[in-house]
Design a protein around this motif. Structure first.
Motif, PDB file in Angstrom:
ATOM      1  N   UNK A  56       0.825  -1.201   0.000  1.00  0.00           N
ATOM      2  CA  UNK A  56       0.000   0.000   0.000  1.00  0.00           C
ATOM      3  C   UNK A  56       0.872   1.269   0.000  1.00  0.00           C
ATOM      4  N   UNK A  57       1.877   1.257   0.893  1.00  0.00           N
ATOM      5  CA  UNK A  57       2.741   2.439   1.033  1.00  0.00           C
ATOM      6  C   UNK A  57       3.505   2.706  -0.272  1.00  0.00           C
ATOM      7  N   UNK A  58       4.043   1.628  -0.833  1.00  0.00           N
ATOM      8  CA  UNK A  58       4.853   1.809  -2.054  1.00  0.00           C
ATOM      9  C   UNK A  58       3.998   2.296  -3.219  1.00  0.00           C
ATOM     10  N   UNK A  59       2.796   1.781  -3.293  1.00  0.00           N
ATOM     11  CA  UNK A  59       1.882   2.224  -4.337  1.00  0.00           C
ATOM     12  C   UNK A  59       1.551   3.710  -4.178  1.00  0.00           C
ATOM     13  N   UNK A  60       1.302   4.078  -2.935  1.00  0.00           N
ATOM     14  CA  UNK A  60       1.009   5.487  -2.650  1.00  0.00           C
ATOM     15  C   UNK A  60       2.169   6.390  -3.080  1.00  0.00           C
ATOM     16  N   UNK A  61       3.377   5.864  -2.899  1.00  0.00           N
ATOM     17  CA  UNK A  61       4.554   6.669  -3.236  1.00  0.00           C
ATOM     18  C   UNK A  61       4.882   6.618  -4.728  1.00  0.00           C
ATOM     19  N   UNK A  62       4.043   5.935  -5.492  1.00  0.00           N
ATOM     20  CA  UNK A  62       4.201   5.960  -6.940  1.00  0.00           C
ATOM     21  C   UNK A  62       5.130   4.906  -7.531  1.00  0.00           C
ATOM     22  N   UNK A  63       5.483   3.901  -6.737  1.00  0.00           N
ATOM     23  CA  UNK A  63       6.320   2.838  -7.300  1.00  0.00           C
ATOM     24  C   UNK A  63       5.468   1.850  -8.091  1.00  0.00           C
ATOM     25  N   UNK A  64       6.109   1.208  -9.074  1.00  0.00           N
ATOM     26  CA  UNK A  64       5.452   0.077  -9.716  1.00  0.00           C
ATOM     27  C   UNK A  64       5.755  -1.135  -8.859  1.00  0.00           C
ATOM     28  N   UNK A  65       4.724  -1.689  -8.263  1.00  0.00           N
ATOM     29  CA  UNK A  65       4.948  -2.742  -7.273  1.00  0.00           C
ATOM     30  C   UNK A  65       3.906  -3.841  -7.467  1.00  0.00           C
ATOM     31  N   UNK A  66       4.308  -5.072  -7.198  1.00  0.00           N
ATOM     32  CA  UNK A  66       3.333  -6.157  -7.278  1.00  0.00           C
ATOM     33  C   UNK A  66       3.602  -7.164  -6.161  1.00  0.00           C
ATOM     34  N   UNK A  67       2.618  -8.018  -5.921  1.00  0.00           N
ATOM     35  CA  UNK A  67       2.800  -9.076  -4.922  1.00  0.00           C
ATOM     36  C   UNK A  67       2.932 -10.396  -5.666  1.00  0.00           C
ATOM     37  N   UNK A  68       3.891 -11.191  -5.229  1.00  0.00           N
ATOM     38  CA  UNK A  68       4.187 -12.440  -5.916  1.00  0.00           C
ATOM     39  C   UNK A  68       4.159 -13.575  -4.887  1.00  0.00           C
ATOM     40  N   UNK A  69       3.570 -14.690  -5.270  1.00  0.00           N
ATOM     41  CA  UNK A  69       3.549 -15.855  -4.380  1.00  0.00           C
ATOM     42  C   UNK A  69       4.878 -16.595  -4.441  1.00  0.00           C
ATOM     43  N   UNK A  70       5.474 -16.805  -3.278  1.00  0.00           N
ATOM     44  CA  UNK A  70       6.722 -17.574  -3.213  1.00  0.00           C
ATOM     45  C   UNK A  70       6.599 -18.610  -2.087  1.00  0.00           C
ATOM     46  N   UNK A  71       7.585 -19.507  -1.992  1.00  0.00           N
ATOM     47  CA  UNK A  71       7.585 -20.503  -0.900  1.00  0.00           C
ATOM     48  C   UNK A  71       8.876 -20.353  -0.106  1.00  0.00           C
ATOM     49  N   UNK A  72       8.725 -20.360   1.232  1.00  0.00           N
ATOM     50  CA  UNK A  72       9.899 -20.283   2.105  1.00  0.00           C
ATOM     51  C   UNK A  72      10.232 -21.704   2.568  1.00  0.00           C
ATOM     52  N   UNK A  73      11.331 -22.207   2.069  1.00  0.00           N
ATOM     53  CA  UNK A  73      11.675 -23.604   2.331  1.00  0.00           C
ATOM     54  C   UNK A  73      12.708 -23.682   3.461  1.00  0.00           C
ATOM     55  N   UNK A  74      12.447 -24.594   4.373  1.00  0.00           N
ATOM     56  CA  UNK A  74      13.385 -24.791   5.479  1.00  0.00           C
ATOM     57  C   UNK A  74      14.448 -25.795   5.054  1.00  0.00           C
ATOM     58  N   UNK A  75      15.684 -25.402   5.175  1.00  0.00           N
ATOM     59  CA  UNK A  75      16.783 -26.268   4.763  1.00  0.00           C
ATOM     60  C   UNK A  75      17.727 -26.397   5.965  1.00  0.00           C
ATOM     61  N   UNK A  76      18.046 -27.646   6.384  1.00  0.00           N
ATOM     62  CA  UNK A  76      18.977 -27.791   7.514  1.00  0.00           C
ATOM     63  C   UNK A  76      20.271 -27.018   7.246  1.00  0.00           C
ATOM     64  N   UNK A  77      20.743 -26.319   8.290  1.00  0.00           N
ATOM     65  CA  UNK A  77      21.903 -25.447   8.114  1.00  0.00           C
ATOM     66  C   UNK A  77      23.190 -26.267   8.172  1.00  0.00           C
ATOM     67  N   UNK A  78      23.325 -27.233   7.271  1.00  0.00           N
ATOM     68  CA  UNK A  78      24.506 -28.117   7.233  1.00  0.00           C
ATOM     69  C   UNK A  78      24.983 -28.266   5.792  1.00  0.00           C
ATOM     70  N   UNK A  79      26.260 -28.587   5.597  1.00  0.00           N
ATOM     71  CA  UNK A  79      26.784 -28.704   4.227  1.00  0.00           C
ATOM     72  C   UNK A  79      26.000 -29.742   3.418  1.00  0.00           C
ATOM     73  N   UNK A  80      25.658 -29.410   2.197  1.00  0.00           N
ATOM     74  CA  UNK A  80      24.998 -30.358   1.294  1.00  0.00           C
ATOM     75  C   UNK A  80      23.483 -30.364   1.365  1.00  0.00           C
ATOM     76  N   UNK A  81      22.904 -29.663   2.356  1.00  0.00           N
ATOM     77  CA  UNK A  81      21.452 -29.722   2.519  1.00  0.00           C
ATOM     78  C   UNK A  81      20.705 -29.046   1.373  1.00  0.00           C
ATOM     79  N   UNK A  82      21.204 -27.903   0.944  1.00  0.00           N
ATOM     80  CA  UNK A  82      20.543 -27.192  -0.159  1.00  0.00           C
ATOM     81  C   UNK A  82      20.606 -28.035  -1.427  1.00  0.00           C
ATOM     82  N   UNK A  83      21.776 -28.659  -1.621  1.00  0.00           N
ATOM     83  CA  UNK A  83      21.938 -29.517  -2.797  1.00  0.00           C
ATOM     84  C   UNK A  83      20.898 -30.631  -2.781  1.00  0.00           C
ATOM     85  N   UNK A  84      20.690 -31.238  -1.614  1.00  0.00           N
ATOM     86  CA  UNK A  84      19.716 -32.323  -1.501  1.00  0.00           C
ATOM     87  C   UNK A  84      18.313 -31.828  -1.870  1.00  0.00           C
TER      88      UNK A  84
END
Lengths: 142, 432
Positions: A56-84
């Motif tokens: 709302x604020x950004x629109x009011x200030x005249x920015x071109x703005x949109x809302x996009x659906x994304x997913x927040x994925x939990x990945x164990x904070x250990x080496x190789x987890x993101x790769x898996x």
């Protein structure tokens, strides 16, 4: 599932500081961000604590703005987890448009924001593969 | 050198008489054979019998580009198509191209005009003339070609493009005179430098340059770099093509072919005729054209008329190098571009709002047009790929609609300067 705020920015000095100041003044907290850029313009992608207000604020200030659906994925904070996680997504033929990391969390896991082509298909695949993701409310509360 | 002394050096009184008789003839002809003229003149309450001296011209209504649009394509022709031997047209930047028809007689007169212009620029039967204006619907190529042939010079009909080959032709074939746009003369110079060829092996002496506005400074630059004499030639498709006015060795204005055209200068806002010597919009009435006669055609070009005698001996009045336009038309690499045309192309692309700005620069002597388009929420995407596709699409549509390459840049909303609620559409950074 989560809402990302996407903002169009010209490649000009001061544009990024302007948009972040607008959000700061409105008490909106930025939790994750990434910028995709070309020589002429950039797209600023944000996860914030209050996406409706930010939009709302950004629109009011005249920015071109949109809302996009994304997913927040939990990945164990250990080496190789993101790769898996990425290997499993590939197995399920999930097309990733882009991804970026969340700033610090209180959890043991790292958080990665994914924009996928087909969000419903992704959710089913994640359940099947045992990939965990945060629901919207929890994400904004982090 | 003067191509046609009898006509070009005709004493003023004789010239006035000739103009009046040809003017009367032209006005009667358009009244009788072109309905658009008849209705305009009837509406203004004048008829051909009211024209008794040259000053009576001011009672006749103006003809404008809008009349060409309203009568597209052939409505302004005063002869049946069986008498037309050629059709040329301008780049269609306002939706439809401006169409000109020619009878055989018109083509011969046009060749005569270009023969005068080329002779003024130093051409003789011994010359080798390289024509680098485009051949085709654009009047530059064929106009220059016919004029050069009329002189008996050897013509190299090189047409536009392929600069490396152009320089090779100039060198190998011994071009003495070049006809092209002034900016292209400088592009060719850059190519000549790259070629490593020796200037002393060229026979290049002079150039006749036109089809886009250029400054005295640009003349100096072309002349000092190439070590040639550079001459200006004026014209436009509606009038006949290049050759309506051209410079002599004095380079103090362009002699207007007064035996073929009658010139007035008007105040572009009020339409009032201004005295000789004042700056205003050039209005042209044709005196000999058969297929497309023009009565008081508003060229939108700003200049002034000088009737002082010229040291070269020609008696025809001179117009000053074109100083600008009284409308918002841009001339980019010889192509006419109106902002309204850009707007109508943009509006055909779904989701695009008519918030745009045209930025013109001259980079390495070539004009470059950048169209900045504001990104609305409707077309915005969080993916770079999508926005790049949008940019490419706009650019493709503009390229094909305008006939020139356009660089498109997406900008944030409201970055385009708005003055008094009206958007500023053009930023011309060329130092003309």
């Amino acid at each position: 599932m989560a809402k990302q705020i996407s903002i169009f920015l010209e490649n000009k000095s001061g544009r990024l500081s302007h948009v972040t100041r607008v959000l700061g003044d409105a008490e909106v907290n930025i939790r994750a961000l990434s910028i995709a850029d070309t020589s002429d313009f950039g797209i600023l992608r944000l996860i914030v604590n209050d996406p409706e207000k930010a939009y709302r604020i950004l629109k009011e200030k005249g920015f071109t703005v949109s809302q996009t659906e994304v997913i927040a994925v939990l990945v164990p904070d250990t080496p190789g987890s993101l790769a898996t996680v990425l290997e499993r997504m590939a197995e399920e033929n999930l097309n990733i448009e882009y991804l970026y990391a969340f700033l610090g969390t209180k959890e043991d896991d790292a958080l990665i924001i994914f924009k996928v082509e087909d969000i419903e298909k992704a959710k089913k695949a994640f359940d099947k593969q045992g990939i965990r993701f945060l629901d919207e409310k929890k994400l904004y509360e982090l | 050198m003067i191509w046609n002394k009898e006509q070009e050096c005709m004493p003023r009184e004789e010239l006035d008489k000739l103009q009046l008789s040809r003017l009367k003839d032209t006005v009667s002809r358009v009244y009788d054979s072109v309905p658009a003229y008849k209705s305009k003149m009837d509406e203004a309450g004048v008829n051909p019998r009211d024209i008794n001296n040259l000053a009576d011209l001011k009672y006749l209504p103006f003809l404008t580009k809008q009349d060409f649009r309203d009568n597209y394509p052939f409505g302004l022709l005063a002869v049946p198509m069986r008498d037309v031997v050629r059709i040329q047209s301008s780049s269609g930047t306002t939706g439809k191209p401006t169409v000109a028809g020619y009878t055989q007689h018109d083509i011969e007169n046009w060749a005569e005009l270009m023969a005068r212009a080329l002779t003024g620029a130093g051409a003789t039967a011994d010359s080798i003339i390289q024509i680098t204006w485009g051949y085709g619907l654009f009047t530059g190529g064929l106009g220059g070609h016919y004029g050069a042939e009329k002189i008996g010079a050897a013509v190299l009909p090189a047409s536009g493009g392929n600069t490396r080959r152009q320089v090779m032709l100039m060198h190998d074939y011994g071009t003495t005179l070049l006809g092209c746009t002034p900016s292209y003369a400088l592009v060719m110079y850059e190519e000549f430098l790259k070629s490593g060829l020796d200037r002393s092996e060229f026979k290049f002496k002079s150039g006749l340059f036109g089809a886009e506005p250029w400054s005295e400074n640009m003349r100096k630059e072309i002349e000092s770099k190439w070590e040639i004499d550079a001459y200006d030639v004026y014209g436009m498709t509606e009038l006949i093509g290049p050759g309506v006015a051209s410079e002599c060795a004095c380079k103090q204005g362009l002699h207007l072919a007064e035996d073929h055209f009658l010139a007035e200068i008007i105040d572009p806002d009020s339409g009032a005729v201004l005295p000789y010597g004042e700056r205003g919009e050039l209005v042209i009435t044709s005196l000999t054209k058969q297929a497309l006669p023009l009565v008081r055609y508003r060229t939108r070009d700003l200049t002034q008329i000088n009737r002082q005698p010229c040291a070269c001996g020609r008696t025809h009045a001179r117009i000053q190098k074109i100083l600008g336009r009284s409308d918002d038309m841009l001339i980019i690499r010889g192509v006419n571009v109106f902002p309204s045309m850009v707007e109508s192309i943009l509006l055909q692309i779904p989701g695009i709002e008519p918030q745009y700005q045209l930025v013109v620069d001259r980079v390495n002597n070539l004009d470059r047009l950048e169209v900045q388009v504001e990104v609305s929420e409707q077309v915005f995407s969080d993916e770079v790929r999508r926005l790049e596709e949008l940019e490419a699409r706009i650019s493709r549509e503009l390229d094909s609609g305008l006939g020139i390459a356009v660089r498109v840049r997406l900008v944030e909303p409201r970055t385009i300067e708005r003055s008094e609620g009206k958007a500023k559409r053009i930023i011309d950074n060329r130092k003309l």
